[in-house]
Scaffold this motif. Structure first.
Motif, PDB file in Angstrom:
ATOM      1  N   PRO A  14       1.056  -1.308   0.037  1.00  0.00           N
ATOM      2  CA  PRO A  14       0.084  -0.102   0.134  1.00  0.00           C
ATOM      3  C   PRO A  14       0.720   1.217  -0.046  1.00  0.00           C
ATOM      4  N   ARG A  15       0.328   2.155  -0.669  1.00  0.00           N
ATOM      5  CA  ARG A  15       1.330   3.692  -0.777  1.00  0.00           C
ATOM      6  C   ARG A  15       0.136   4.827  -0.548  1.00  0.00           C
ATOM      7  N   TRP A  16       0.078   5.106   0.894  1.00  0.00           N
ATOM      8  CA  TRP A  16      -0.847   6.059   1.010  1.00  0.00           C
ATOM      9  C   TRP A  16      -0.300   7.452   1.166  1.00  0.00           C
ATOM     10  N   SER A  17       0.996   7.672   0.927  1.00  0.00           N
ATOM     11  CA  SER A  17       1.634   9.268   0.633  1.00  0.00           C
ATOM     12  C   SER A  17       1.835   9.217  -0.559  1.00  0.00           C
ATOM     13  N   ILE A  18       0.676   9.750  -1.546  1.00  0.00           N
ATOM     14  CA  ILE A  18       0.908   9.670  -2.864  1.00  0.00           C
ATOM     15  C   ILE A  18       1.277  10.876  -3.299  1.00  0.00           C
ATOM     16  N   CYS A  19       2.309  11.242  -4.071  1.00  0.00           N
ATOM     17  CA  CYS A  19       2.702  12.531  -4.773  1.00  0.00           C
ATOM     18  C   CYS A  19       2.569  12.339  -5.845  1.00  0.00           C
ATOM     19  N   ASP A  20       2.529  11.517  -6.996  1.00  0.00           N
ATOM     20  CA  ASP A  20       2.261  11.519  -8.172  1.00  0.00           C
ATOM     21  C   ASP A  20       1.590  10.452  -8.578  1.00  0.00           C
ATOM     22  N   ALA A  21       0.996  10.434  -9.957  1.00  0.00           N
ATOM     23  CA  ALA A  21       0.535   9.426 -10.430  1.00  0.00           C
ATOM     24  C   ALA A  21       0.789   8.069 -10.758  1.00  0.00           C
ATOM     25  N   SER A  22       2.276   7.974 -10.869  1.00  0.00           N
ATOM     26  CA  SER A  22       2.779   6.762 -11.098  1.00  0.00           C
ATOM     27  C   SER A  22       2.974   5.845  -9.741  1.00  0.00           C
ATOM     28  N   ILE A 114      -4.499  -1.436  -2.983  1.00  0.00           N
ATOM     29  CA  ILE A 114      -5.294  -0.697  -3.787  1.00  0.00           C
ATOM     30  C   ILE A 114      -5.412   0.519  -3.095  1.00  0.00           C
ATOM     31  N   ASP A 115      -5.248   1.748  -4.022  1.00  0.00           N
ATOM     32  CA  ASP A 115      -5.407   3.023  -3.336  1.00  0.00           C
ATOM     33  C   ASP A 115      -6.657   3.678  -3.648  1.00  0.00           C
ATOM     34  N   LEU A 116      -7.198   3.238  -4.564  1.00  0.00           N
ATOM     35  CA  LEU A 116      -8.865   3.726  -4.982  1.00  0.00           C
ATOM     36  C   LEU A 116      -9.546   3.084  -5.963  1.00  0.00           C
ATOM     37  N   VAL A 117     -10.814   2.970  -5.887  1.00  0.00           N
ATOM     38  CA  VAL A 117     -11.892   2.147  -6.676  1.00  0.00           C
ATOM     39  C   VAL A 117     -12.602   2.890  -7.445  1.00  0.00           C
ATOM     40  N   HIS A 118     -12.680   2.764  -8.493  1.00  0.00           N
ATOM     41  CA  HIS A 118     -13.798   3.420  -9.584  1.00  0.00           C
ATOM     42  C   HIS A 118     -14.929   2.494 -10.173  1.00  0.00           C
ATOM     43  N   THR A 124     -22.114  -1.303  -7.646  1.00  0.00           N
ATOM     44  CA  THR A 124     -21.273  -0.517  -6.925  1.00  0.00           C
ATOM     45  C   THR A 124     -21.119  -1.050  -5.378  1.00  0.00           C
ATOM     46  N   VAL A 125     -22.545  -1.481  -4.998  1.00  0.00           N
ATOM     47  CA  VAL A 125     -22.801  -1.728  -3.436  1.00  0.00           C
ATOM     48  C   VAL A 125     -21.882  -2.627  -2.600  1.00  0.00           C
ATOM     49  N   ALA A 126     -21.750  -3.811  -3.376  1.00  0.00           N
ATOM     50  CA  ALA A 126     -20.722  -4.602  -2.926  1.00  0.00           C
ATOM     51  C   ALA A 126     -19.385  -4.067  -2.802  1.00  0.00           C
ATOM     52  N   THR A 127     -18.948  -3.508  -4.074  1.00  0.00           N
ATOM     53  CA  THR A 127     -17.555  -3.202  -4.128  1.00  0.00           C
ATOM     54  C   THR A 127     -17.277  -2.121  -3.146  1.00  0.00           C
ATOM     55  N   ALA A 128     -17.906  -0.896  -3.201  1.00  0.00           N
ATOM     56  CA  ALA A 128     -17.662   0.103  -2.272  1.00  0.00           C
ATOM     57  C   ALA A 128     -17.887  -0.319  -0.849  1.00  0.00           C
ATOM     58  N   SER A 129     -18.391  -1.170  -0.511  1.00  0.00           N
ATOM     59  CA  SER A 129     -18.676  -1.615   0.927  1.00  0.00           C
ATOM     60  C   SER A 129     -17.331  -2.370   1.167  1.00  0.00           C
ATOM     61  N   ALA A 130     -16.720  -3.157   0.311  1.00  0.00           N
ATOM     62  CA  ALA A 130     -15.888  -3.841   0.586  1.00  0.00           C
ATOM     63  C   ALA A 130     -14.266  -2.958   0.569  1.00  0.00           C
ATOM     64  N   ALA A 131     -14.411  -2.056  -0.245  1.00  0.00           N
ATOM     65  CA  ALA A 131     -13.531  -1.043  -0.345  1.00  0.00           C
ATOM     66  C   ALA A 131     -13.301  -0.082   1.141  1.00  0.00           C
ATOM     67  N   ARG A 132     -14.667   0.204   1.513  1.00  0.00           N
ATOM     68  CA  ARG A 132     -14.682   0.845   2.919  1.00  0.00           C
ATOM     69  C   ARG A 132     -14.060  -0.041   4.019  1.00  0.00           C
ATOM     70  N   HIS A 133     -14.336  -1.095   3.857  1.00  0.00           N
ATOM     71  CA  HIS A 133     -13.802  -2.031   4.982  1.00  0.00           C
ATOM     72  C   HIS A 133     -12.260  -1.994   5.031  1.00  0.00           C
ATOM     73  N   HIS A 134     -11.767  -1.711   3.906  1.00  0.00           N
ATOM     74  CA  HIS A 134     -10.139  -1.579   3.742  1.00  0.00           C
ATOM     75  C   HIS A 134      -9.617   0.004   3.769  1.00  0.00           C
ATOM     76  N   MET A 135     -10.662   0.784   4.170  1.00  0.00           N
ATOM     77  CA  MET A 135     -10.396   2.361   4.303  1.00  0.00           C
ATOM     78  C   MET A 135      -9.935   2.647   2.912  1.00  0.00           C
ATOM     79  N   ILE A 136     -10.625   2.132   1.616  1.00  0.00           N
ATOM     80  CA  ILE A 136      -9.945   2.653   0.279  1.00  0.00           C
ATOM     81  C   ILE A 136     -11.143   3.512   0.057  1.00  0.00           C
ATOM     82  N   PRO A 137     -10.650   4.827  -0.694  1.00  0.00           N
ATOM     83  CA  PRO A 137     -11.801   5.589  -1.063  1.00  0.00           C
ATOM     84  C   PRO A 137     -12.495   5.009  -2.535  1.00  0.00           C
TER      85      PRO A 137
END
Length: 409
Positions: A14-22, A114-118, A124-137
Motif C-alpha cells: 500500500p502507498r498512502w503518501s501519494i505525490c504523483d500518478a505513478s 489498492i489506493d482507490l476504486v472506480h 457498486t454496493v458490494a464493491t464500495a462496501s468492501a473498499a470501505r472495509h479496507h479504508m479505500i476511497p
C-alpha cells in the motif's frame, strides 16, 4: 492489457503518501463491455488515458474488446474458457450483481494494495462496501443526471407528447432501479459528475457538496478532427445534424419545431442520425416529412457528417454530458444545445446554449445564425480554438488529480 489471475497470493504494497500518478494503484470496475459504443467507450478511454499517465490500473469488466496498454491488468468477469458469456444468458441485473460480487471478493483479497476504486452504476454496493472495509476511497461514475430527476423529466415529456409510459423506454420509471441507484449514491465516497447541470440535480436532492466531484469526458483526436478544407462560404442555408438516440429525453421534437419555425428549413438541410422509438417516430412523422429533413438511422461513424455540417443541434431535456458534443466540436461543428446536454461551451462565445425545453430560445438561436452571417464563422473559430483541451487525454489529467486528492485524504 494482460489478464490477471485472481490468486489469493496477489499482494501489492500500500502507498498512502501519494505525490504523483505513478505511485497510485486504481481498481476500475465496469460491469459491461469495455470498448463498445456509449458508456463502453467512456470506460475504455478513461482506463486507456489514466494508464498512459502512469497510474497502475487493474480493470475488472465483463468483456474487453479493444487493446489497452500492456501495464493494465485485466480480469473479465463474464467469460468462460476465454469466450464471452452474453449478459442475456444471466439477465442484465443478475450479470451486474454477479460482477459486483466478483470485484468485492477480489478487493477482500488484494485490497491492501489498492489506493482507490472506480465503480459504475448498478455494480457498486458490494464493491464500495468492501473498499470501505479496507479504508479505500470509492468513486462512482455518474453518466447522467440524478436518476429520480431523469425519471421525472422523461415521464413529464412522455405525457406532454401523449406517449404511453413503457418499461422498455430509456429512463422510464423503475422503483427497483431508483432504490439501487440511491443506495449506490449513499455507499460511494465520491460521485463523479460530468457537468454542472448534472451536478445541480444532485444538489437539489440534498447530496452534500463534499461528496460531488465535477469531471468531464472527451474525444479521440485520432478520429475526430476538422475537415481538411475550410467550409464553402458560398453555400446557402445551414446544414445541421442531430446525433443520438431518437427518444423524448433527447429533445429531437424541439429541434424539428425550431428548425421549421426559424425558417432554417427553407434553404437548409437537417440530418437526423439515430434509432427511433417507434411510438415517438409516429408522433414526429409530420415534422420529419419536411423535404429539408433527412433521416439516416443509426450511423456508426458520424465523423464525415459532422465535418460537413455547420451545427450539431442537441436540445436534450436531461443528460449527463453527451460525448457527441465533444466530438462535434473537434470536427468544427458548432454546438446549438440545451444546458442539459452537459456540453463544454459558453453561450455566444463558442456555441449557443438554451434552457431545456425552451423551443422559443432555440428558434431564436437558429434565426440569429440565419440573420447574422458573421456569427457562425466566429463561433466555429472559437470552438475549434478550445477543442484541444477537450480530448480524453486532457480529461484523464483532471480525473487523475481527483484520484490523487481523494487517496491522499
Amino acid at each position: 492489457g494482460r489478464p490477471l489471475a485472481e490468486r489469493a497470493d496477489v499482494r501489492v504494497t500500500p502507498r498512502w503518501s501519494i505525490c504523483d500518478a505513478s505511485q497510485m494503484h486504481v481498481l476500475y470496475s465496469f460491469p459491461d463491455v469495455v470498448g463498445k459504443a456509449g458508456i463502453g467507450t467512456t470506460a475504455y478511454q478513461q482506463v486507456n488515458e489514466v494508464a498512459k499517465s502512469g497510474v497502475e490500473v487493474t480493470l475488472y469488466c465483463t468483456t474487453l474488446t479493444r487493446e489497452l496498454p500492456e501495464s493494465v491488468r485485466v480480469v473479465e468477469t463474464l467469460s468462460l474458457l476465454g469466450r464471452r458469456v452474453p449478459h442475456r444468458m444471466l439477465g442484465i441485473d443478475r450479470s451486474y450483481r454477479y460482477h459486483d460480487r466478483r470485484v468485492a471478493a477480489a478487493l477482500r483479497r488484494i485490497g491492501s494494495g489498492i489506493d482507490l476504486v472506480h465503480c459504475w452504476p448498478r455494480a457498486t454496493v458490494a464493491t464500495a462496501s468492501a473498499a470501505r472495509h479496507h479504508m479505500i476511497p470509492s468513486f462512482r461514475e455518474i453518466p447522467n443526471t440524478h436518476t429520480a430527476h431523469a425519471f421525472e423529466v422523461v415521464a413529464r415529456e412522455a405525457e406532454t407528447l401523449g406517449l404511453a409510459s413503457a418499461r422498455s423506454h430509456s429512463h422510464a420509471f423503475d422503483e427497483a432501479i431508483l432504490e439501487l441507484e440511491e443506495r449506490e449514491y449513499e455507499v460511494a465516497d465520491v460521485l463523479l459528475v460530468p457537468s454542472e447541470y448534472s451536478l445541480s440535480t444532485f444538489r437539489e436532492r440534498g447530496v452534500p457538496a463534499e461528496k460531488l466531484a465535477l469531471h468531464r469526458y472527451g474525444f479521440d483526436p485520432t478520429r475526430f478532427r476538422p475537415p481538411p478544407s475550410p467550409p464553402d462560404g458560398s453555400r446557402r442555408g445551414l446544414t445541421a445534424v442531430f446525433v443520438g438516440r431518437c427518444e423524448p429525453r433527447k429533445g429531437l421534437h424541439h429541434a424539428l419545431r425550431a428548425w421549421r419555425d426559424s425558417g432554417a428549413c427553407e434553404d437548409g438541410r437537417f440530418v437526423v442520425c439515430g434509432t427511433f422509438e417507434p411510438a415517438y417516430r409516429e408522433v414526429l412523422e409530420p415534422l420529419l416529412a419536411h423535404p429539408s429533413i433527412e433521416v439516416r438511422g443509426f450511423v456508426a461513424d458520424p465523423v464525415a457528417l459532422m465535418q460537413e455540417s455547420d451545427l450539431l443541434i442537441l436540445p436534450s431535456l436531461e443528460e449527463g454530458s453527451a460525448l457527441v458534443t465533444y466530438e462535434a466540436r473537434a470536427c468544427g461543428c458548432v454546438l446549438v444545445v440545451s444546458e442539459a446536454a452537459g456540453a463544454r461551451c459558453s453561450d455566444g462565445v463558442d456555441g449557443l446554449v438554451h434552457p431545456p425545453g425552451d423551443v422559443a430560445a432555440l428558434t431564436e438561436h437558429l434565426g440569429r445564425l440565419l440573420a447574422e452571417p458573421e456569427l457562425l464563422p466566429r463561433l466555429r473559430a472559437a470552438s475549434l480554438a478550445g477543442a484541444s483541451e477537450l480530448s480524453w487525454e486532457a480529461a484523464a489529467r483532471e480525473l487523475v488529480e481527483l484520484y490523487r486528492r481523494s487517496a491522499e485524504r
